[in-house]
Design a protein around this motif. Sequence first.
Motif, mmCIF file in Angstrom:
data_model
loop_
_atom_site.group_PDB
_atom_site.id
_atom_site.type_symbol
_atom_site.label_atom_id
_atom_site.label_comp_id
_atom_site.label_asym_id
_atom_site.label_seq_id
_atom_site.Cartn_x
_atom_site.Cartn_y
_atom_site.Cartn_z
ATOM 1 N N MET A 93 0.851 -1.188 0.000
ATOM 2 C CA MET A 93 0.000 0.000 0.000
ATOM 3 C C MET A 93 0.891 1.244 0.000
ATOM 4 S SD MET A 93 -3.143 1.085 -0.049
ATOM 5 C CE MET A 93 -4.174 -0.280 0.540
ATOM 6 N N LEU A 94 0.704 2.098 -0.995
ATOM 7 C CA LEU A 94 1.456 3.343 -1.111
ATOM 8 C C LEU A 94 0.609 4.483 -0.566
ATOM 9 C CD1 LEU A 94 2.763 2.860 -4.761
ATOM 10 C CD2 LEU A 94 3.894 2.203 -2.638
ATOM 11 N N THR A 175 -1.992 18.005 7.503
ATOM 12 C CA THR A 175 -1.450 16.695 7.143
ATOM 13 C C THR A 175 -1.880 15.676 8.197
ATOM 14 O OG1 THR A 175 0.482 17.776 6.174
ATOM 15 C CG2 THR A 175 0.628 15.407 6.556
ATOM 16 N N ALA A 176 -2.646 14.667 7.764
ATOM 17 C CA ALA A 176 -3.161 13.641 8.683
ATOM 18 C C ALA A 176 -2.369 12.350 8.476
ATOM 19 C CB ALA A 176 -4.649 13.416 8.452
ATOM 20 N N ILE A 177 -1.161 12.314 9.015
ATOM 21 C CA ILE A 177 -0.309 11.133 8.853
ATOM 22 C C ILE A 177 -0.905 9.927 9.576
ATOM 23 C CG2 ILE A 177 1.969 10.175 9.346
ATOM 24 C CD1 ILE A 177 3.112 12.983 9.041
ATOM 25 N N GLY A 178 -1.416 10.137 10.784
ATOM 26 C CA GLY A 178 -2.002 9.040 11.549
ATOM 27 C C GLY A 178 -3.186 8.413 10.835
ATOM 28 N N ASP A 179 -4.066 9.233 10.253
ATOM 29 C CA ASP A 179 -5.218 8.693 9.523
ATOM 30 C C ASP A 179 -4.774 7.901 8.302
ATOM 31 O OD1 ASP A 179 -6.767 9.917 11.381
ATOM 32 O OD2 ASP A 179 -7.787 11.292 10.015
ATOM 33 N N ALA A 180 -3.721 8.372 7.620
ATOM 34 C CA ALA A 180 -3.223 7.652 6.445
ATOM 35 C C ALA A 180 -2.707 6.268 6.834
ATOM 36 C CB ALA A 180 -2.131 8.459 5.762
ATOM 37 N N ILE A 181 -1.968 6.192 7.948
ATOM 38 C CA ILE A 181 -1.477 4.893 8.409
ATOM 39 C C ILE A 181 -2.641 4.004 8.832
ATOM 40 C CG2 ILE A 181 -0.081 3.724 10.146
ATOM 41 C CD1 ILE A 181 1.733 6.178 10.187
ATOM 42 N N GLY A 184 -4.360 2.552 5.886
ATOM 43 C CA GLY A 184 -3.567 1.468 5.322
ATOM 44 C C GLY A 184 -3.685 0.186 6.121
ATOM 45 N N VAL A 185 -3.688 0.307 7.439
ATOM 46 C CA VAL A 185 -3.858 -0.865 8.308
ATOM 47 C C VAL A 185 -5.201 -1.530 8.039
ATOM 48 C CG1 VAL A 185 -4.122 -1.620 10.702
ATOM 49 C CG2 VAL A 185 -2.312 -0.006 10.094
ATOM 50 N N LEU A 186 -6.245 -0.711 7.866
ATOM 51 C CA LEU A 186 -7.590 -1.239 7.630
ATOM 52 C C LEU A 186 -7.646 -2.093 6.371
ATOM 53 C CD1 LEU A 186 -10.596 -1.205 8.494
ATOM 54 C CD2 LEU A 186 -10.877 0.807 7.044
ATOM 55 N N HIS A 187 -6.909 -1.709 5.337
ATOM 56 C CA HIS A 187 -6.963 -2.428 4.064
ATOM 57 C C HIS A 187 -5.940 -3.558 3.976
ATOM 58 C CE1 HIS A 187 -9.836 -0.023 1.638
ATOM 59 N NE2 HIS A 187 -9.544 0.904 2.530
ATOM 60 N N LEU A 188 -4.970 -3.587 4.873
ATOM 61 C CA LEU A 188 -3.933 -4.624 4.807
ATOM 62 C C LEU A 188 -4.122 -5.740 5.824
ATOM 63 C CD1 LEU A 188 -0.751 -2.391 4.362
ATOM 64 C CD2 LEU A 188 -1.622 -4.036 2.690
ATOM 65 N N ARG A 189 -4.907 -5.521 6.852
ATOM 66 C CA ARG A 189 -4.925 -6.466 7.961
ATOM 67 C C ARG A 189 -5.520 -7.827 7.598
ATOM 68 N NH1 ARG A 189 -9.592 -3.797 11.888
ATOM 69 N NH2 ARG A 189 -11.333 -3.940 10.407
ATOM 70 N N ALA A 220 -0.556 -0.913 13.540
ATOM 71 C CA ALA A 220 0.180 -1.612 12.485
ATOM 72 C C ALA A 220 1.070 -2.707 13.067
ATOM 73 C CB ALA A 220 1.014 -0.620 11.682
ATOM 74 N N GLN A 221 1.674 -2.421 14.200
ATOM 75 C CA GLN A 221 2.530 -3.414 14.850
ATOM 76 C C GLN A 221 1.710 -4.624 15.285
ATOM 77 O OE1 GLN A 221 4.593 -1.861 18.254
ATOM 78 N NE2 GLN A 221 5.944 -3.642 18.471
ATOM 79 N N GLN A 222 0.513 -4.386 15.818
ATOM 80 C CA GLN A 222 -0.352 -5.481 16.255
ATOM 81 C C GLN A 222 -0.805 -6.349 15.075
ATOM 82 O OE1 GLN A 222 -3.567 -3.620 18.369
ATOM 83 N NE2 GLN A 222 -2.239 -2.799 19.988
ATOM 84 N N GLU A 223 -0.962 -5.734 13.916
ATOM 85 C CA GLU A 223 -1.422 -6.464 12.723
ATOM 86 C C GLU A 223 -0.261 -6.990 11.882
ATOM 87 O OE1 GLU A 223 -4.418 -7.248 12.187
ATOM 88 O OE2 GLU A 223 -5.491 -5.969 13.599
#
Length: 352
Positions: A93-94, A175-181, A184-189, A220-223
């Motif tokens: 995921m980019l 800039t919402a860096i936390g929301d972007a991460i 990404g977690v939501l779509h990769l988990r 992200a670490q948990q997933e």
Amino acid sequence: MLEFTWPWVFLALPLPLFIYRLMARAPRQDAALYVPFFSVLSRLQSDNENLRSGRLLNLICCTLIWLLMILAASRPQWLGDPVQLPSTGRDLMLSVDISGSMEAQDMVVGNRQASRIDVVKAVVGDFVERREGDRLGLILFAAHAYIQAPLTFDRATVGTLLEEAEIGIIEESATAIGDAIGLGVLHLRNRPENSRVLVLLTDGVNNAGAVSPEQAGQLAQQENIKIYTIGIGADQVVQRTFFGARAINPSAELDEAVLTQIAESTGGRYFRARDVNDLVEIYEELDRLETIEQDEQTYRPTRVLFYWPLGAALLISFILALFSIPWLSMAGKARIEPDEADELADSEASRA
């Protein structure tokens, strides 16, 4: 191979025959009115008989229209040969920052200044083209984060969506860096554990969104999602003013500490891209991510065909309606009216 999506529609084929057999016919009434201009009506009647001679043709056309409509309703489709999808690769995921600061022209391409977003489009676009075998997704973020492309093997579409991304399509003031991460977690988990990778590129600091970068990094670490973070922007730019030239740091707001912490806590790395060459080298290193075996998948390309029988039915209906108009009767009536006018004129002349 030809296949019908809804084959049960063919059960309706005998429906017109059932209606014809079961419903009572309308009672027929003989003519009870005698008129003195029977000869005129008989001439019209002859034209109508010519039209009724085509009943068999009408029946054939109506039957053909019904068959074509049923065929179209069953949704025929042509299935191509099975296509083998790549069985190795990563779910990558980019996540690309398109906040207003990405318009800063502190990158040099050749001998000219270029904006950060233009350089990112060029370098990341090449990276996307090289990632054969990976599922790629694209997240764009500024004050909010949005999924622009879900995980897909279609690298060309991902590259096109990245190229079409423009600053301003999302509120660019933050800039919402936390929301972007988090997105990404939501779509990769739900992907295989050893293949989940998020590559986040930004030039600023988190100052918007509902989730902090640290919280998103913990998720992200948990997933078991590995995050690679990239900070882009030059360290020094010479700015010329009326009072002379002075050096400024256009990347003063870049939060390298948080980006490093997120990457290291998830097993990834933080990279610093101060110019085009740095960015190219970073994505070349990301190219060397090891591949893993995934479940073998195939798909069969599908081409829908329902519009062919539907179009044929509409065309036959139009032709049938066109030929059902009593052109001959109207032409006969047009011939009769001048004859009646001549007879009336002759009778008036004889009385005179």
